[in-house]
Scaffold this motif. Structure first.
Motif, PDB file in Angstrom:
ATOM      1  N   ARG A   2      54.135  24.407 -32.392  1.00  0.00           N
ATOM      2  CA  ARG A   2      54.188  23.636 -31.290  1.00  0.00           C
ATOM      3  C   ARG A   2      53.549  22.349 -31.440  1.00  0.00           C
ATOM      4  O   ARG A   2      54.018  21.347 -30.722  1.00  0.00           O
ATOM      5  N   SER A  42      53.529  20.396 -33.593  1.00  0.00           N
ATOM      6  CA  SER A  42      54.388  19.242 -34.325  1.00  0.00           C
ATOM      7  C   SER A  42      55.988  19.275 -33.773  1.00  0.00           C
ATOM      8  O   SER A  42      56.626  18.046 -34.250  1.00  0.00           O
ATOM      9  N   ILE A  43      56.174  19.776 -32.629  1.00  0.00           N
ATOM     10  CA  ILE A  43      57.457  19.492 -32.083  1.00  0.00           C
ATOM     11  C   ILE A  43      57.662  18.201 -31.592  1.00  0.00           C
ATOM     12  O   ILE A  43      59.117  17.687 -31.911  1.00  0.00           O
ATOM     13  N   PRO A  44      56.860  17.341 -31.144  1.00  0.00           N
ATOM     14  CA  PRO A  44      57.205  15.988 -30.875  1.00  0.00           C
ATOM     15  C   PRO A  44      57.878  15.149 -32.157  1.00  0.00           C
ATOM     16  O   PRO A  44      58.448  14.064 -32.016  1.00  0.00           O
ATOM     17  N   LYS A  45      57.475  15.479 -33.431  1.00  0.00           N
ATOM     18  CA  LYS A  45      58.072  15.051 -34.472  1.00  0.00           C
ATOM     19  C   LYS A  45      59.357  15.173 -34.796  1.00  0.00           C
ATOM     20  O   LYS A  45      59.942  14.526 -35.590  1.00  0.00           O
ATOM     21  N   ASN A  46      60.161  16.162 -33.838  1.00  0.00           N
ATOM     22  CA  ASN A  46      61.776  16.186 -34.125  1.00  0.00           C
ATOM     23  C   ASN A  46      62.008  16.956 -35.558  1.00  0.00           C
ATOM     24  O   ASN A  46      62.948  16.322 -35.907  1.00  0.00           O
ATOM     25  N   THR A 100      62.948  21.197 -29.934  1.00  0.00           N
ATOM     26  CA  THR A 100      62.934  19.787 -29.707  1.00  0.00           C
ATOM     27  C   THR A 100      61.893  19.244 -28.887  1.00  0.00           C
ATOM     28  O   THR A 100      61.224  20.166 -28.125  1.00  0.00           O
ATOM     29  N   SER A 101      61.546  18.014 -28.905  1.00  0.00           N
ATOM     30  CA  SER A 101      60.494  17.430 -28.024  1.00  0.00           C
ATOM     31  C   SER A 101      60.818  17.761 -26.371  1.00  0.00           C
ATOM     32  O   SER A 101      59.901  17.959 -25.480  1.00  0.00           O
ATOM     33  N   ASP A 102      62.122  17.560 -26.308  1.00  0.00           N
ATOM     34  CA  ASP A 102      62.627  18.075 -24.869  1.00  0.00           C
ATOM     35  C   ASP A 102      62.393  19.132 -24.196  1.00  0.00           C
ATOM     36  O   ASP A 102      61.672  19.496 -23.378  1.00  0.00           O
ATOM     37  N   LEU A 154      59.827  21.178 -25.296  1.00  0.00           N
ATOM     38  CA  LEU A 154      58.391  21.302 -25.293  1.00  0.00           C
ATOM     39  C   LEU A 154      57.995  20.446 -24.056  1.00  0.00           C
ATOM     40  O   LEU A 154      57.033  21.249 -23.181  1.00  0.00           O
ATOM     41  N   LYS A 155      58.602  19.611 -23.479  1.00  0.00           N
ATOM     42  CA  LYS A 155      58.343  18.913 -22.350  1.00  0.00           C
ATOM     43  C   LYS A 155      58.530  19.813 -21.004  1.00  0.00           C
ATOM     44  O   LYS A 155      58.007  19.638 -20.112  1.00  0.00           O
TER      45      LYS A 155
END
Length: 393
Positions: free
Chosen positions: A127, A129-133, A139-141, A143-144
């Motif tokens: 979780r 590290s997800i923004p690092k794609n 993906t970061s999307d 997670l958002k």
């Protein structure tokens, strides 16, 4: 479908992380022993929470999460609660974990490996590290779009993510049951009424248990209108309620003084049959369903109302030819007679230390050999520990 291990910390009677490893041999049974109040039911409840929160975390918006931290340590409120499991599907082994702190998800990760025992776990997502794609469809999307009190895996399943769907399919085959709080008598009755083949399976089970039952009949009984009107639910909710109940009857043989069969008598399951017979009838649906589909059945307070030999009979089904798909049975029990039947490698113990923390032992203590046939005798003598420490009044 197998549950290989489960870990929990800062939950009810579990403070520091404890891991239980479930048996992976042909017995297909793990029996968990320990004194009353040792933490067996808390372990059972933790696995149910792990399953249910994973499947429904997106439904808990703004609500208090239904779990309780370990309350006997002054620092518990500042520490996260951990839930983690290793789950085998038909093709892979997944390790999934999440941590909760004050209603928020503070960590979550998913790993996978092949069923080759030498293979190592590879991270599917973490979780943080997800923004690092770096994780493909996680993906970061994604997670958002996931609230901080919900799980990424739940959101991914709602998006038809392939990996999430496979894990949710595993959850559909994992069934932690406490019969006292689950409507399994009605479920067994409903399936008998709908499926003659299932009725024959239940009858075969009851006859094998030597309960003298020749037949089982189920009939639907609609709820009386006056009672239905008194139910404390909204009218909209009542519109979707199933108003049918069930009457369950059994058939027994009538004989003359010489023992010759002269007819039959009808008994009420609820009113005339023993508590043990009712218990086996209730267990029929989850046991037969698990054996057929090859899932994982976890039963709390397994031996309630059952004779030790009946407990032995039900356990033996999971190591018999009926278990073609290697279904797995996990039981919390005090039925010590099972210890010699299932052997040292399939026994686990839970006890509490001096700080009232539940501790799990994955190996039988002492110098028992793998084929020892006196486990029960040694356990009841206190030679293995994990028995109640009774004091004189």
């Amino acid at each position: 479908m197998r549950l290989k291990s489960f870990s929990v910390s800062n939950y009810r009677s579990f403070n520091e992380k404890q891991t239980i490893e479930f048996c992976q041999n042909s017995k297909n049974v793990t029996a968990i022993y320990g004194p009353n109040s040792a933490g067996k039911t808390n372990l059972f409840t933790a696995t149910g929470f792990f399953r249910d929160f994973t499947r429904m975390s997106t439904n808990f918006s703004g609500q208090h999460l239904p779990f309780e931290i370990f309350r006997l340590n002054a620092n518990s409120e500042a520490k996260p609660s951990l839930f983690e499991a290793e789950m085998e599907t038909e093709t892979k082994c997944y390790k999934y974990s999440f941590q909760l702190l004050k209603g928020k998800v503070v960590d979550e990760s998913l790993q996978e490996r092949s069923l080759n025992k030498e293979a190592s776990f590879q991270t599917i997502f973490r979780r943080a590290s997800i923004p690092k794609n770096r994780y493909g469809s996680f993906t970061s999307d994604l997670l958002k779009r996931t609230r901080d009190d919900a799980l990424v895996l739940t959101k991914a399943w709602e998006d038809n993510n392939t990996v999430a769907k496979e894990i949710f399919d595993w959850f559909s085959h994992f069934n932690p049951i406490n019969i006292k709080f689950a409507p399994y008598k009605a479920m067994t009755a409903n399936r008998i009424e709908a499926n003659p083949n299932f009725k024959n399976q239940v009858l075969a089970l009851l006859r094998a248990a030597n309960l003298f039952i020749q037949d089982v009949k189920v009939s639907k009984i609609p709820m009386p209108e006056d009672l239905f009107k008194q139910l404390p639910f909204t009218e909209d909710f009542k519109k979707n309620m199933n108003r049918d109940g069930f009457s369950i009857s059994t058939t027994h043989l009538v004989r003359d003084d010489a023992g010759t069969v002269t007819g039959t008598a009808t008994f009420s399951m609820e009113g005339n049959e023993s508590a043990g017979t009712n218990r086996i009838f209730e267990l029929a649906s989850p046991i037969l369903d698990t054996l057929e589909k090859g899932g994982v059945l976890y039963l709390d307070e397994f031996e309630n109302d059952l004779h030790p030999i009946e407990c032995s009979f039900l356990v033996s089904l999971f190591e018999s030819a009926l278990n073609k798909k290697q279904a797995q049975l996990i039981i919390n029990t005090h039925s010590t007679m099972l210890q010699d039947q299932i052997g040292r490698d399939n026994i686990r113990f839970i006890s509490k230390n001096g700080k009232e923390e539940s501790i799990i032992a994955n190996k039988v203590p002492g110098s028992l050999k793998a084929n020892d046939t006196a486990i029960e005798k040694k356990y009841l003598k206190g030679l293995l520990g994990f028995v109640p420490k009774i004091q004189e009044l």
